[in-house]
Design a protein around this motif. Structure first.
Motif, PDB file in Angstrom:
ATOM      1  N   ASN A  44       0.834  -1.220   0.000  1.00  0.00           N
ATOM      2  CA  ASN A  44       0.000   0.000   0.000  1.00  0.00           C
ATOM      3  C   ASN A  44       0.866   1.266   0.000  1.00  0.00           C
ATOM      4  O   ASN A  44       0.865   2.038   0.953  1.00  0.00           O
ATOM      5  N   ARG A  90       4.746   2.274   2.743  1.00  0.00           N
ATOM      6  CA  ARG A  90       4.220   1.791   4.020  1.00  0.00           C
ATOM      7  C   ARG A  90       5.085   0.621   4.434  1.00  0.00           C
ATOM      8  O   ARG A  90       5.043  -0.450   3.811  1.00  0.00           O
ATOM      9  N   TYR A 146       0.281   4.786   7.882  1.00  0.00           N
ATOM     10  CA  TYR A 146       0.081   3.762   6.861  1.00  0.00           C
ATOM     11  C   TYR A 146      -0.722   4.262   5.668  1.00  0.00           C
ATOM     12  O   TYR A 146      -1.275   5.354   5.685  1.00  0.00           O
ATOM     13  N   ASP A 147      -0.713   3.459   4.617  1.00  0.00           N
ATOM     14  CA  ASP A 147      -1.452   3.720   3.371  1.00  0.00           C
ATOM     15  C   ASP A 147      -1.182   5.116   2.794  1.00  0.00           C
ATOM     16  O   ASP A 147      -2.121   5.900   2.548  1.00  0.00           O
ATOM     17  N   TYR A 207     -10.541  -7.426  -0.770  1.00  0.00           N
ATOM     18  CA  TYR A 207     -10.348  -6.096  -1.352  1.00  0.00           C
ATOM     19  C   TYR A 207     -10.060  -6.201  -2.836  1.00  0.00           C
ATOM     20  O   TYR A 207      -9.069  -6.824  -3.237  1.00  0.00           O
ATOM     21  N   VAL A 226      -2.347 -10.513   5.246  1.00  0.00           N
ATOM     22  CA  VAL A 226      -3.819 -10.487   5.144  1.00  0.00           C
ATOM     23  C   VAL A 226      -4.178 -10.979   3.744  1.00  0.00           C
ATOM     24  O   VAL A 226      -3.940 -10.282   2.756  1.00  0.00           O
ATOM     25  N   VAL A 256      -6.114  -9.302  -0.705  1.00  0.00           N
ATOM     26  CA  VAL A 256      -6.157  -7.835  -0.728  1.00  0.00           C
ATOM     27  C   VAL A 256      -5.417  -7.307  -1.950  1.00  0.00           C
ATOM     28  O   VAL A 256      -4.252  -7.628  -2.180  1.00  0.00           O
ATOM     29  N   ASP A 315      -1.380  -7.267   1.969  1.00  0.00           N
ATOM     30  CA  ASP A 315      -0.685  -6.559   3.057  1.00  0.00           C
ATOM     31  C   ASP A 315       0.744  -7.066   3.236  1.00  0.00           C
ATOM     32  O   ASP A 315       1.278  -7.105   4.355  1.00  0.00           O
TER      33      ASP A 315
HETATM   34  C1  BMA Z   1      -7.578  -1.620   5.730  1.00  0.00           C
HETATM   35  C2  BMA Z   1      -6.268  -0.873   5.847  1.00  0.00           C
HETATM   36  C3  BMA Z   1      -5.310  -1.298   4.761  1.00  0.00           C
HETATM   37  C4  BMA Z   1      -5.229  -2.802   4.610  1.00  0.00           C
HETATM   38  C5  BMA Z   1      -6.607  -3.415   4.557  1.00  0.00           C
HETATM   39  C6  BMA Z   1      -6.586  -4.926   4.538  1.00  0.00           C
HETATM   40  O1  BMA Z   1      -8.425  -1.333   6.821  1.00  0.00           O
HETATM   41  O2  BMA Z   1      -5.697  -1.137   7.102  1.00  0.00           O
HETATM   42  O3  BMA Z   1      -4.044  -0.840   5.079  1.00  0.00           O
HETATM   43  O4  BMA Z   1      -4.567  -3.115   3.405  1.00  0.00           O
HETATM   44  O5  BMA Z   1      -7.349  -3.000   5.704  1.00  0.00           O
HETATM   45  O6  BMA Z   1      -5.964  -5.462   5.688  1.00  0.00           O
END
Ligand code: BMA
Length: 340
Positions: A49, A64, A108-109, A245, A281, A284, A307
């Motif tokens: 991200n 990140r 982050y992000d 995602y 994760v 995503v 992630d």
């Molecule tokens: C979201 C963020 C992102 C992450 C996504 C999946 O809420 O925290 O940074 O990529 O969740 O974990």
């Protein structure tokens, strides 16, 4: 026939691969993905991200970085070609407007957006809970952190690359303090990057499909085109095994960007490869940056995968705009100005 144009700079050396034979959908992956692997620098376990831009003859990134104690921070990285990145081991040394250290507790992000001659970094910061942090730099040596633009809780701050009607315009996604189970995209304006207002609703989660049924959030800085602002974003669905995602695409009105002109009813990229399905994760795909070449219409998208990694994907402005128009669906009152 190529009728849709990118309004922006020519950057002929952005990463690029032609669409492979048999590719499904309007966005295709770089064959050498992931471009940033695990443990990419001392003390950093994973990078994902993240945002990139062009600066003085090379590519610069704000990454990140999930450090080896699990907390995310922002690190700068450099690349000659956009694929091969050297990440600084030290996190960005933010200072406040008086020059005193002003480090976020976590960050982050990030998005990295040039407006006029200044690069803005926008990220999710700790402001008594998750909210948006902003900083500016002109040389990638001094990074001045500015006042947090919004109240908590908020995420996915995305700045437009030019002022509209004389104001800076920023998208955001009001949230909760956890793994938010809801969320639409809004925008706010500011004449000075300090005071933000004229809030408008932009994009509604949901629609006919299920891929964006839980929440949505802005992605890379919107790309100006002859059809309006092309924006990639993430859409989230819920399964019995957690959230998934995907990436979607929408076209916003050029001068009134809270109005949606076209919005694809389907995702344009969804987790399918091992590096998107397997990691810290799973499942995503999270776009945060795009490089564009106005002359050729090429678009290179950087996205976080699972992630854990950074991936690259490609499309052209013609292909994606045609796709969004063909698959368009009206969702909620997205076509309205968004003032209630
Ligand atoms: C979201 C963020 C992102 C992450 C996504 C999946 O809420 O925290 O940074 O990529 O969740 O974990």
């Amino acid at each position: 026939m190529n009728t849709v144009k990118i309004i922006g700079e020519n950057l002929p050396n952005i990463p690029w691969q032609n669409k492979p034979e048999g590719a499904v959908g309007p966005v295709w992956r770089h064959s050498g993905n992931p471009v940033v692997p695990r443990n990419p620098a001392k003390g950093i376990a994973r990078i994902f991200n993240s945002a990139v831009a062009w600066y003085e003859g090379r590519f610069v990134g704000v990454f990140r970085a999930e450090t080896i104690n699990g907390r995310p921070h922002l690190h700068v990285g450099w690349s000659e070609d956009g694929y091969d990145w050297k990440i600084d081991e030290k996190r960005i040394p933010f200072v406040d407007e008086t020059g005193e250290p002003f480090q976020p507790n976590y960050a982050y992000d990030p998005r990295l957006v040039k407006v006029e001659n200044t690069y803005y970094i926008i990220w999710c910061t700790d402001f008594y809970g998750a909210s948006i942090g902003v900083a500016q730099t002109q040389d990638f040596k001094t990074f001045v952190r500015l006042e947090n633009p919004f109240l908590p809780f908020n995420r996915n701050g995305v700045l437009f690359p030019r002022k509209i009607g004389g104001n800076f315009v920023m998208l955001s996604r009001p949230s909760d303090s956890g793994h938010t189970p809801f969320g639409d995209v809004f925008l706010s304006e500011s004449p000075d990057f300090v005071y933000w207002g004229k809030h408008r609703h932009v994009l509604t989660k949901g629609g006919q499909g299920w891929w964006q049924s839980v929440k949505i959030g802005g992605g890379p800085a919107p790309i100006e085109t002859s059809e309006g602002w092309l924006m990639f974003y993430h859409g989230v669905t819920g399964t019995c095994n957690g959230l998934v995602y995907s990436m979607g695409a929408v076209i916003l009105d050029s001068e009134e960007p809270s109005r949606v002109k076209y919005r694809s009813s389907t995702y344009v990229l969804t987790p399918e490869e091992w590096y998107e399905e397997r990691g810290f994760v799973p499942n995503v795909v999270f776009p945060c940056a795009a490089l564009t070449d106005a002359a050729s219409g090429k678009i290179a998208i950087y996205y976080g995968a699972a992630d854990t990694y950074v991936g690259l994907a490609y499309t052209t402005v013609q292909e994606i705009v045609d796709y969004v128009k063909t698959t368009h669906e009206d969702v909620g009152d997205d076509a309205e100005i968004g003032r209630m």
